[in-house]
Design a protein around this motif. Structure first.
Motif, mmCIF file in Angstrom:
data_model
loop_
_atom_site.group_PDB
_atom_site.id
_atom_site.type_symbol
_atom_site.label_atom_id
_atom_site.label_comp_id
_atom_site.label_asym_id
_atom_site.label_seq_id
_atom_site.Cartn_x
_atom_site.Cartn_y
_atom_site.Cartn_z
ATOM 1 N N LYS A 52 0.644 -1.100 0.087
ATOM 2 C CA LYS A 52 0.105 -0.051 0.010
ATOM 3 C C LYS A 52 0.922 1.316 -0.057
ATOM 4 O O LYS A 52 0.665 2.202 -0.787
ATOM 5 C CB LYS A 52 -0.749 0.021 1.204
ATOM 6 C CG LYS A 52 -1.804 1.130 1.135
ATOM 7 C CD LYS A 52 -2.920 1.102 2.255
ATOM 8 C CE LYS A 52 -3.747 2.304 2.373
ATOM 9 N NZ LYS A 52 -3.281 3.741 2.272
ATOM 10 N N MET A 53 1.956 1.237 0.784
ATOM 11 C CA MET A 53 2.692 2.490 0.765
ATOM 12 C C MET A 53 3.379 2.802 -0.625
ATOM 13 O O MET A 53 3.671 3.532 -0.958
ATOM 14 C CB MET A 53 3.919 2.208 1.745
ATOM 15 C CG MET A 53 3.382 2.191 3.184
ATOM 16 S SD MET A 53 4.568 1.880 4.726
ATOM 17 C CE MET A 53 5.752 3.136 4.330
ATOM 18 N N LEU A 79 2.389 1.777 -3.631
ATOM 19 C CA LEU A 79 1.268 2.197 -4.285
ATOM 20 C C LEU A 79 0.909 3.619 -4.032
ATOM 21 O O LEU A 79 0.459 4.470 -5.239
ATOM 22 C CB LEU A 79 -0.055 1.325 -4.269
ATOM 23 C CG LEU A 79 0.137 -0.213 -4.904
ATOM 24 C CD1 LEU A 79 -1.089 -0.805 -4.767
ATOM 25 C CD2 LEU A 79 0.382 -0.071 -6.292
ATOM 26 N N ASP A 80 0.866 4.120 -2.809
ATOM 27 C CA ASP A 80 0.570 5.382 -2.502
ATOM 28 C C ASP A 80 1.439 6.301 -3.063
ATOM 29 O O ASP A 80 1.503 7.535 -3.444
ATOM 30 C CB ASP A 80 0.555 5.713 -0.936
ATOM 31 C CG ASP A 80 -0.747 4.920 -0.334
ATOM 32 O OD1 ASP A 80 -1.953 4.733 -1.267
ATOM 33 O OD2 ASP A 80 -0.885 4.771 0.949
ATOM 34 N N ALA A 81 2.773 5.981 -3.197
ATOM 35 C CA ALA A 81 4.105 6.707 -3.675
ATOM 36 C C ALA A 81 3.975 6.779 -5.058
ATOM 37 O O ALA A 81 4.234 7.683 -5.614
ATOM 38 C CB ALA A 81 5.412 5.835 -3.110
ATOM 39 N N GLY A 109 1.157 6.632 -6.691
ATOM 40 C CA GLY A 109 0.044 7.754 -6.808
ATOM 41 C C GLY A 109 0.706 8.996 -6.890
ATOM 42 O O GLY A 109 0.113 9.992 -7.554
ATOM 43 N N LYS A 110 1.331 9.514 -5.855
ATOM 44 C CA LYS A 110 1.821 10.741 -5.658
ATOM 45 C C LYS A 110 2.605 11.148 -6.852
ATOM 46 O O LYS A 110 2.703 12.355 -7.133
ATOM 47 C CB LYS A 110 2.604 10.866 -4.303
ATOM 48 C CG LYS A 110 1.686 10.783 -3.150
ATOM 49 C CD LYS A 110 2.481 10.757 -1.781
ATOM 50 C CE LYS A 110 1.596 10.663 -0.685
ATOM 51 N NZ LYS A 110 2.506 10.718 0.555
ATOM 52 N N LYS A 167 -2.536 2.845 -11.169
ATOM 53 C CA LYS A 167 -2.638 1.217 -11.622
ATOM 54 C C LYS A 167 -3.950 1.108 -12.433
ATOM 55 O O LYS A 167 -4.999 1.544 -12.470
ATOM 56 C CB LYS A 167 -2.874 0.251 -9.901
ATOM 57 C CG LYS A 167 -3.000 -1.007 -10.318
ATOM 58 C CD LYS A 167 -2.972 -1.658 -8.815
ATOM 59 C CE LYS A 167 -3.207 -3.060 -8.890
ATOM 60 N NZ LYS A 167 -3.391 -3.729 -7.567
#
Length: 205
Positions: A122-123, A125-127, A129-130, A135
């Motif tokens: 999750k971390m 994927l969050d990075a 996204g930023k 995805k």
């Protein structure tokens, strides 16, 4: 024949001939006269102005191209790193999916380990996204040639032809640029089934 018998008319220029000669001399003088210096300066100034405008326009085009290239470089700077990290994300997800739910609930150590793996995923994927890395997970969506790669058509799914019925590997894109297509299985159209959006024909007339 004596000189007295010569016709005087042959020696005297007629008024018409004199006028023609005078007109020709005037035209020749006008042609040889220098052009109006003011008009010449105006023409030269107009030419210089045109060159200056062209130079300014070309400089502006060069500046815009440079700005776009610089913006694209910044926008897609993380593309190389993202491609290197995609297999890492894939392996994290495979690690989680490889453990049956029953085994996970029966073993607290394994359960906590998988929770840590999911948090790491999750971390990451969050990075992503930023940084504009998105995805592509098109389950139950219409097949998209621009973002999906069909591995096989699956018959008898009960879904309209061309629908993604399984995602074998998620895809990713950086802003509007595809990094990797999603590998999918697609529903095969049933020849006996009616069209997805049948055309309605008015037969009441």
């Amino acid at each position: 024949m004596s000189d007295e018998n010569k016709n005087p008319a042959n020696e005297t220029e007629t008024p018409e001939a004199g006028a023609e000669t005078e007109g020709a001399d005037t035209q020749r003088a006008e042609a040889e006269a220098p052009a109006d210096p003011i008009e010449a300066l105006k023409a030269e100034l107009a030419a210089m102005k045109d060159k200056a405008l062209r130079a300014v326009a070309e400089a502006e085009n060069v500046r815009r191209r440079a700005d776009k290239e610089r913006a694209d470089t910044l926008k897609y700077a993380s593309a190389g790193l993202a491609k290197e990290l995609l297999p890492v994300v894939d392996n994290l997800r495979r690690a989680v999916d490889s453990v049956p739910e029953a085994d996970r609930e029966a073993n607290d150590v394994l359960k906590n380990l998988l929770v840590g793996v999911e948090m790491t995923e999750k971390m990451l994927l969050d990075a992503f996204g930023k940084s504009g890395i998105l995805k592509i997970d098109p389950l139950d969506e219409k097949f998209n040639y621009a973002e999906h790669q069909a591995i096989q058509e699956v018959p008898g799914t009960g879904k309209p032809g061309g629908t993604v019925v399984q995602v074998l590997q998620s895809g990713y894109k950086l802003h509007d640029r595809l990094l990797r297509p999603a590998m999918v299985l697609v529903a095969k159209a049933d020849p006996a089934a009616p069209p997805e959006d049948p055309e309605k024909v008015d037969t009441s007339a």
